[in-house]
Design an enzyme around this catalytic site. Structure first.
Site, short mmCIF file in Angstrom:
data_model
loop_
_atom_site.label_atom_id
_atom_site.label_comp_id
_atom_site.label_asym_id
_atom_site.label_seq_id
_atom_site.Cartn_x
_atom_site.Cartn_y
_atom_site.Cartn_z
N SER A 1 2.62 -8.98 -3.30
CA SER A 1 2.93 -8.10 -4.51
C SER A 1 3.73 -6.96 -3.87
CB SER A 1 1.70 -7.66 -4.64
OG SER A 1 1.53 -6.66 -5.87
N TYR B 1 -6.58 -3.94 -2.87
CA TYR B 1 -5.59 -4.84 -3.24
C TYR B 1 -3.97 -4.76 -2.38
CZ TYR B 1 -2.59 -7.73 -6.57
OH TYR B 1 -1.73 -8.51 -7.09
N ALA B 2 -3.77 -3.46 -2.06
CA ALA B 2 -2.71 -3.29 -1.30
C ALA B 2 -2.86 -3.63 0.07
CB ALA B 2 -2.22 -1.58 -1.53
#
Length: 249
Positions: free
Chosen positions: A142, A155-156
């Site tokens: 992402s 998430y990162a």
């Protein structure tokens, strides 16, 4: 027979959104598609769609964050199909929260599902690729893993970890005809982005030079290229499919 005729592709997170679009694309191009999701019920729609296209396919219900569950699934798959030629790592979840409010469970769930799963699948399935001296591994990371995002530290971290994992794996496997690359989608029209507040959508669009969200098919097209023979000399790379977002970041 299409570009991927005779190849076996495994797609995690295949029941919806980007994973489903990837499964459709690879099936349309001739691959046998093995769809992995949390439940067989969630895979029913994509299986029906693939079968309507006369695509050879099967579904597996796997908790991708469980090393034991992934090992068992890989054993079943290799016993029946003998190999996996293309491994597409798309399974992922979000548990957004500000860092100071984030609990250990929110952190661990995201890292286990998004990052640990890449390790579990790759270590079991790359053996057949090494034996055949051909393989393609693509991880769906992402842009958040490239630039970070408030409220998404877990998430990162997972998505950035996927990039480091892919780059390391690319170096280890390159001499045996196996490529490993990552794709970093930006804002893509899925059920997750559809749930965003209008103010958040407007802010996101303002940050995208093309001023539109991408589609799951845009990501699937990038995957199709990276697993093709045309991409044989591309490995260890991160391809951002983001409408220019990170280019201008």
């Amino acid at each position: 027979m299409g570009e991927h005729g005779g190849r076996v592709a495994l797609v995690t997170g295949a029941s919806r959104g980007i994973g489903r679009a990837i499964a459709r694309r690879l099936g349309r191009e001739g691959a046998t598609v093995l769809c992995v999701s949390r439940s067989l019920q969630s895979s029913a729609a994509v299986l029906e769609e693939l079968r309507s296209m006369d695509v050879a396919c099967a579904a597996f219900a796997v908790d991708v964050g469980s090393a034991g569950a992934v090992r068992q699934a890989c054993e079943q798959i290799l016993q029946k199909w003998g190999r996996v030629d293309m491994l597409i790592l798309c399974a992922g979840i979000g548990r957004d929260n500000l860092l100071l409010r984030m609990g250990e469970e929110e952190w661990n769930d995201v890292l286990r599902t998004n990052l640990d799963s890449c390790f579990f699948w790759s270590r079991h399935l790359c053996h057949s690729m090494l034996k055949n001296r051909w393989g393609r591994i693509v991880a769906i990371s992402s842009v958040v893993g490239l630039v970070g995002n408030a409220g998404q530290a877990n998430y990162a971290a997972a998505k950035a970890g996927m990039v480091g994992f892919i780059k390391s794996m690319a170096r280890e496997l390159a001499r045996r005809g196996i490529t490993a690359n990552a794709i970093a989608p930006g804002f893509i029209e899925t059920d997750m982005t559809a749930a965003l507040a209008e103010s958040v959508r407007e802010a996101a669009l303002d940050a995208i030079p093309q001023k539109v969200f991408g589609s799951p098919e845009d990501v699937a097209a990038a995957v199709s290229f990276l697993v093709s023979s045309d991409a044989r000399y591309i490995t260890g790379q991160v391809l951002a499919v983001d409408g220019g977002m990170t280019m201008c970041g």
